[in-house]
Design an enzyme around this catalytic site. Structure first.
Site, PDB file in Angstrom:
ATOM      1  N   ALA A   1      47.628  38.465  43.368  1.00  0.00           N
ATOM      2  CA  ALA A   1      48.544  39.600  43.212  1.00  0.00           C
ATOM      3  C   ALA A   1      47.769  40.894  43.382  1.00  0.00           C
ATOM      4  O   ALA A   1      46.566  40.962  43.122  1.00  0.00           O
ATOM      5  CB  ALA A   1      49.219  39.561  41.839  1.00  0.00           C
ATOM      6  N   ASP A   2      48.479  41.920  43.818  1.00  0.00           N
ATOM      7  CA  ASP A   2      47.869  43.241  43.933  1.00  0.00           C
ATOM      8  C   ASP A   2      48.958  44.288  43.735  1.00  0.00           C
ATOM      9  O   ASP A   2      50.115  44.076  44.115  1.00  0.00           O
ATOM     10  CB  ASP A   2      47.207  43.431  45.294  1.00  0.00           C
ATOM     11  CG  ASP A   2      46.247  44.606  45.296  1.00  0.00           C
ATOM     12  OD1 ASP A   2      45.217  44.536  44.607  1.00  0.00           O
ATOM     13  OD2 ASP A   2      46.530  45.611  45.977  1.00  0.00           O
ATOM     14  N   THR A   3      48.580  45.405  43.133  1.00  0.00           N
ATOM     15  CA  THR A   3      49.520  46.491  42.848  1.00  0.00           C
ATOM     16  C   THR A   3      48.957  47.807  43.346  1.00  0.00           C
ATOM     17  O   THR A   3      47.773  48.097  43.124  1.00  0.00           O
ATOM     18  CB  THR A   3      49.788  46.587  41.333  1.00  0.00           C
ATOM     19  OG1 THR A   3      50.333  45.350  40.863  1.00  0.00           O
ATOM     20  CG2 THR A   3      50.775  47.710  41.028  1.00  0.00           C
TER      21      THR A   3
END
Length: 210
Positions: free
Chosen positions: A83-85
């Site tokens: 995941a990445d934000t």
């Protein structure tokens, strides 16, 4: 994988569920929906955006590369979640705040403005679990800060929960007192969109979630 069902029992005989992130926020969010990773293996990658790379392609690439990197290191049957934000102002990616000056610059730009938080998910099976399916999703959330005075920004910085956060703030932290509008997924802004994560896991072979 360890996953508590409605009766409190644990599922057995599943591939390992691996989180490719050391983020305590993502771990807490997974626990909220009854998932505890068998292993936590953060991917040590260069997260510098490519020149002219836009926020959506960037966050999608990073989530996929994290999951792929960890999946390639595993020989056992496993499903890896990456995941990445990112926080984006238009076409611009705001940095993760590693120091007070960067956090201040981010908050000054976000003050009184609407911005976008994009969180990408990537599920990648290891070579040891050929039945698994690769899947991904990008979740977009609109967030608006009220206008903040210089004193209010400095007070937020003094509290310290900006450290390491994309855009210099945490929705679950003190900055929430200045967020006047949010449209989308609050959990995605924190680091992991729970509805979309659950949907992707339900699409995998086997009973991952009820």
């Amino acid at each position: 994988m360890t996953a508590s069902g409605p009766g409190g029992t644990e599922s057995v005989g599943r591939p390992h569920f691996v989180l490719a992130s050391a983020s305590p926020r993502r771990l807490d969010l997974l626990r909220q929906i009854g998932l505890v990773p068998d292993r936590i293996l953060p991917a040590d990658l260069d997260e510098t955006p490519a020149r002219t790379e836009l926020p959506r392609p960037y966050v999608r690439r990073m989530a996929a590369e994290k999951a792929e990197h960890v999946a390639a290191s595993l020989t056992e049957p496993a499903l890896v979640l990456g995941a990445d934000t990112v926080v984006a102002l238009g076409r611009r990616i705001l940095p993760k705040a590693e120091n007070r000056e960067t956090a201040r610059a981010c908050l000054e730009q976000l003050s009184g403005r609407r911005h976008t938080v994009l969180t990408a998910l990537s599920l990648v099976p290891s070579a040891g679990w050929p039945e698994g399916r690769r899947s991904e999703r990008v979740v977009e959330t609109a967030v608006t800060f009220s206008r903040m005075t210089s004193h209010q920004i400095e007070s937020l910085l003094d509290l310290g929960d900006w450290q390491g956060k994309a855009g210099g703030y945490a929705l679950q932290g003190h900055a929430a007192a200045f967020i006047r509008f949010l449209s989308g997924s609050a959990s995605a802004v924190i680091g992991l969109p729970l509805f979309e994560t659950a949907q992707l896991l339900r699409g995998q072979p086997g009973h991952w979630l009820p």
